[in-house]
Design a protein around this motif. Structure first.
Motif, mmCIF file in Angstrom:
data_model
loop_
_atom_site.group_PDB
_atom_site.id
_atom_site.type_symbol
_atom_site.label_atom_id
_atom_site.label_comp_id
_atom_site.label_asym_id
_atom_site.label_seq_id
_atom_site.Cartn_x
_atom_site.Cartn_y
_atom_site.Cartn_z
ATOM 1 N N VAL A 147 115.835 47.168 -5.516
ATOM 2 C CA VAL A 147 115.283 48.025 -4.468
ATOM 3 C C VAL A 147 115.165 49.463 -4.985
ATOM 4 O O VAL A 147 116.077 49.981 -5.637
ATOM 5 C CB VAL A 147 116.171 47.978 -3.207
ATOM 6 N N SER A 148 114.053 50.103 -4.694
ATOM 7 C CA SER A 148 113.826 51.491 -5.103
ATOM 8 C C SER A 148 113.967 52.412 -3.891
ATOM 9 O O SER A 148 113.317 52.199 -2.866
ATOM 10 C CB SER A 148 112.421 51.660 -5.697
ATOM 11 N N ILE A 149 114.825 53.424 -4.037
ATOM 12 C CA ILE A 149 115.033 54.425 -2.980
ATOM 13 C C ILE A 149 114.492 55.762 -3.475
ATOM 14 O O ILE A 149 114.894 56.237 -4.545
ATOM 15 C CB ILE A 149 116.526 54.577 -2.616
ATOM 16 N N HIS A 150 113.598 56.346 -2.722
ATOM 17 C CA HIS A 150 112.983 57.612 -3.125
ATOM 18 C C HIS A 150 113.278 58.696 -2.094
ATOM 19 O O HIS A 150 113.344 58.434 -0.891
ATOM 20 C CB HIS A 150 111.460 57.464 -3.243
ATOM 21 N N GLY A 151 113.424 59.915 -2.573
ATOM 22 C CA GLY A 151 113.444 61.073 -1.701
ATOM 23 C C GLY A 151 112.130 61.823 -1.866
ATOM 24 O O GLY A 151 111.582 61.885 -2.972
ATOM 25 N N GLN A 152 111.608 62.364 -0.788
ATOM 26 C CA GLN A 152 110.358 63.113 -0.870
ATOM 27 C C GLN A 152 110.389 64.273 0.115
ATOM 28 O O GLN A 152 110.585 64.077 1.312
ATOM 29 C CB GLN A 152 109.155 62.212 -0.550
ATOM 30 N N TRP A 153 110.236 65.475 -0.426
ATOM 31 C CA TRP A 153 110.119 66.656 0.435
ATOM 32 C C TRP A 153 108.663 67.093 0.420
ATOM 33 O O TRP A 153 108.112 67.393 -0.640
ATOM 34 C CB TRP A 153 111.031 67.779 -0.066
ATOM 35 N N MET A 154 108.023 67.046 1.565
ATOM 36 C CA MET A 154 106.611 67.379 1.724
ATOM 37 C C MET A 154 105.729 66.409 0.932
ATOM 38 O O MET A 154 105.894 65.210 1.069
ATOM 39 C CB MET A 154 106.359 68.845 1.349
ATOM 40 N N TYR A 155 104.857 66.892 0.073
ATOM 41 C CA TYR A 155 103.839 66.038 -0.544
ATOM 42 C C TYR A 155 103.332 66.710 -1.814
ATOM 43 O O TYR A 155 103.533 67.911 -2.048
ATOM 44 C CB TYR A 155 102.669 65.828 0.421
ATOM 45 N N GLU A 156 102.663 65.921 -2.646
ATOM 46 C CA GLU A 156 102.080 66.463 -3.869
ATOM 47 C C GLU A 156 100.776 67.198 -3.538
ATOM 48 O O GLU A 156 100.138 66.915 -2.520
ATOM 49 C CB GLU A 156 101.811 65.342 -4.870
ATOM 50 N N PRO A 157 100.339 68.139 -4.391
ATOM 51 C CA PRO A 157 99.147 68.935 -4.070
ATOM 52 C C PRO A 157 97.905 68.110 -3.781
ATOM 53 O O PRO A 157 97.107 68.452 -2.898
ATOM 54 C CB PRO A 157 98.965 69.794 -5.334
ATOM 55 N N SER A 158 97.718 67.000 -4.495
ATOM 56 C CA SER A 158 96.514 66.192 -4.313
ATOM 57 C C SER A 158 96.465 65.500 -2.952
ATOM 58 O O SER A 158 95.409 65.007 -2.535
ATOM 59 C CB SER A 158 96.422 65.138 -5.418
ATOM 60 N N ALA A 159 97.602 65.456 -2.246
ATOM 61 C CA ALA A 159 97.640 64.767 -0.955
ATOM 62 C C ALA A 159 96.725 65.427 0.066
ATOM 63 O O ALA A 159 96.171 64.743 0.939
ATOM 64 C CB ALA A 159 99.077 64.731 -0.426
ATOM 65 N N VAL A 160 96.547 66.750 -0.023
ATOM 66 C CA VAL A 160 95.724 67.439 0.977
ATOM 67 C C VAL A 160 94.285 66.943 0.919
ATOM 68 O O VAL A 160 93.684 66.596 1.938
ATOM 69 C CB VAL A 160 95.784 68.964 0.777
ATOM 70 N N SER A 161 93.726 66.879 -0.274
ATOM 71 C CA SER A 161 92.361 66.367 -0.416
ATOM 72 C C SER A 161 92.282 64.911 0.016
ATOM 73 O O SER A 161 91.289 64.479 0.608
ATOM 74 C CB SER A 161 91.887 66.512 -1.860
ATOM 75 N N GLY A 162 93.340 64.145 -0.250
ATOM 76 C CA GLY A 162 93.363 62.740 0.140
ATOM 77 C C GLY A 162 93.333 62.566 1.646
ATOM 78 O O GLY A 162 92.611 61.701 2.168
ATOM 79 N N ILE A 163 94.105 63.366 2.371
ATOM 80 C CA ILE A 163 94.130 63.228 3.834
ATOM 81 C C ILE A 163 92.801 63.668 4.423
ATOM 82 O O ILE A 163 92.312 63.093 5.405
ATOM 83 C CB ILE A 163 95.313 64.018 4.436
ATOM 84 N N VAL A 164 92.178 64.681 3.830
ATOM 85 C CA VAL A 164 90.858 65.116 4.305
ATOM 86 C C VAL A 164 89.840 63.988 4.120
ATOM 87 O O VAL A 164 89.004 63.736 4.998
ATOM 88 C CB VAL A 164 90.405 66.394 3.577
ATOM 89 N N ARG A 165 89.929 63.273 2.995
ATOM 90 C CA ARG A 165 89.000 62.163 2.761
ATOM 91 C C ARG A 165 89.195 61.057 3.802
ATOM 92 O O ARG A 165 88.217 60.461 4.278
ATOM 93 C CB ARG A 165 89.186 61.603 1.346
ATOM 94 N N LEU A 166 90.442 60.747 4.160
ATOM 95 C CA LEU A 166 90.693 59.726 5.172
ATOM 96 C C LEU A 166 90.093 60.126 6.522
ATOM 97 O O LEU A 166 89.560 59.288 7.254
ATOM 98 C CB LEU A 166 92.196 59.488 5.324
ATOM 99 N N VAL A 167 90.193 61.420 6.841
ATOM 100 C CA VAL A 167 89.616 61.909 8.099
ATOM 101 C C VAL A 167 88.096 61.842 8.046
ATOM 102 O O VAL A 167 87.439 61.337 8.965
ATOM 103 C CB VAL A 167 90.087 63.346 8.389
ATOM 104 N N ARG A 168 87.520 62.332 6.959
ATOM 105 C CA ARG A 168 86.061 62.361 6.834
ATOM 106 C C ARG A 168 85.469 60.955 6.797
ATOM 107 O O ARG A 168 84.337 60.736 7.234
ATOM 108 C CB ARG A 168 85.654 63.140 5.580
ATOM 109 N N ALA A 169 86.239 59.991 6.300
ATOM 110 C CA ALA A 169 85.765 58.601 6.245
ATOM 111 C C ALA A 169 85.863 57.896 7.591
ATOM 112 O O ALA A 169 85.379 56.772 7.738
ATOM 113 C CB ALA A 169 86.557 57.823 5.199
#
Length: 365
Positions: A298-320
């Motif tokens: 099992v892999s356990i990850h910690g993540q604070w906020m998001y990577e820079p490329s995530a912003v463009s990715g979320i915009v693409r999901l909205v625009r699509a």
């Protein structure tokens, strides 16, 4: 320019005139049209969350606005472009382990606090200065839609966690803390990314039922009983196939056993990501069993906020059209009513509710 200023923890924010920011190299000046007011902003400004903020400060975490002025290193942005002002500011002199500050909100470690001393003032103002890479174009929008686009501030947080565990189309995800603002956003985002099923875990049956009605058969609600082992089994039995991944976004007030119950539901070779606040205010450790993690790969990850490329990715999901901002119910306040907005956000949290401050045009509530 006008801004809302926090002078001391526990004080009301003051609506006042402040000097406009001055553009530096590697920076963008943005005219703010709308800024989100997070549901727990009152806990930050009272000092209850123990966030590190220098005083006095213009707070505010993220914004939608138009580019006012660009620096010499900007090759694509032009004056008048609509942008999302990403509050996640990273140091540029260590790409392997960059220090991070959330502009106008909080900082992580000594390096983050050092960065915060320069990029300290946030989005509760008519203008904001951001690093060039933090002004992310979103394409043309109607001015009246600026507040609605503030919803990406909420969606980006779970999107960062889902990217971290590499959620794939066709997989099944448990969302622990599903009835909160970020948890419900995680559901919408995971389904937009192609999840086969999302198991929504929470205490409120009414909210879970509302989520089921909103998202249909791909959303499977599981109400927590308070019995850790029973809750884990309920998640496993919620669908007829194994759980591939777990997303945790529980708040600081929740006991660690609730987080552990969800994580223990994941299949062998599964993944989990922790993005919530469990343990921040003290209490027991998460205490996951070493043999179970090791033997089941099992892999356990910690993540604070998001990577820079995530912003463009979320915009693409909205625009699509895969991720609908219209899910959010928006309540707007003019900047001068900032303290009313903070109280409203605190009392009107939960799934798909968004409170914003508007700096341009008229706002009503």
């Amino acid at each position: 320019m006008k801004a809302a200023v926090l002078t001391n923890f526990g004080d009301a924010l003051a609506y006042q005139d402040v000097p406009a920011p001055i553009l530096g190299t590697g920076e963008i000046l943005v005219d703010v049209y709308a800024a989100p007011v997070l549901s727990y902003a009152n806990e930050v400004f009272s000092g209850a969350r123990r966030y590190l903020l220098p005083m006095p400060v213009i707070p505010g975490c993220g914004a939608i606005g138009k580019v006012r002025e660009v620096g010499p290193d900007s090759t694509h942005l032009t004056v008048g472009d609509w942008v999302f002002c990403d509050p996640t500011v990273r140091s540029r002199d260590n790409t392997l382990s960059p220090d991070i500050t959330l502009q106008g909100w909080s900082a992580r470690g000594k390096g983050g606090q050092s960065l915060q001393r320069y990029f300290r003032d946030g989005a509760f103002a008519e203008q904001i200065r951001v690093p060039t890479e933090c002004a992310v174009p979103i394409g043309e929008i109607e001015e009246s839609h600026a507040s609605l686009w503030c919803a990406i501030s909420t969606l980006l947080v779970p999107y960062g966690g889902l990217l971290r565990i590499n959620l794939q189309a066709g997989e099944t995800l448990v969302v622990s803390g599903a009835t909160g603002n970020f948890g419900s956003a995680a559901i919408a985002t995971a389904l937009a990314m192609g999840a086969r099923s999302v198991i929504a875990v929470g205490r409120s049956n009414a909210v879970l039922e509302d989520l089921r009605k909103r998202f249909g058969q791909r959303l499977v609600p599981v109400q927590l009983s308070g019995n850790e082992e029973a809750d884990t089994e309920a998640m496993k039995k919620a669908v007829a196939w194994p759980i591939d991944a777990v997303f945790d976004i529980l708040p600081p007030s929740v006991e660690t056993k609730v987080a552990r119950a969800a994580i223990m539901s994941v299949r062998p070779y599964g993944r989990a990501v922790l993005m919530g606040g469990v343990g921040m205010l003290g209490g027991e450790d998460l205490a996951l069993p070493y043999p179970w993690i090791m033997r089941n790969n099992v892999s356990i990850h910690g993540q604070w906020m998001y990577e820079p490329s995530a912003v463009s990715g979320i915009v693409r999901l909205v625009r699509a059209g895969l991720l609908e901002l219209e899910n959010f119910q928006v309540t707007e306040f003019p900047l001068r009513d900032v303290n009313d907005a903070i109280q409203h956000a605190a009392s009107h949290g939960g799934p798909f509710r968004l409170t914003t401050l508007t700096m341009k045009g008229k706002a009503g509530h």
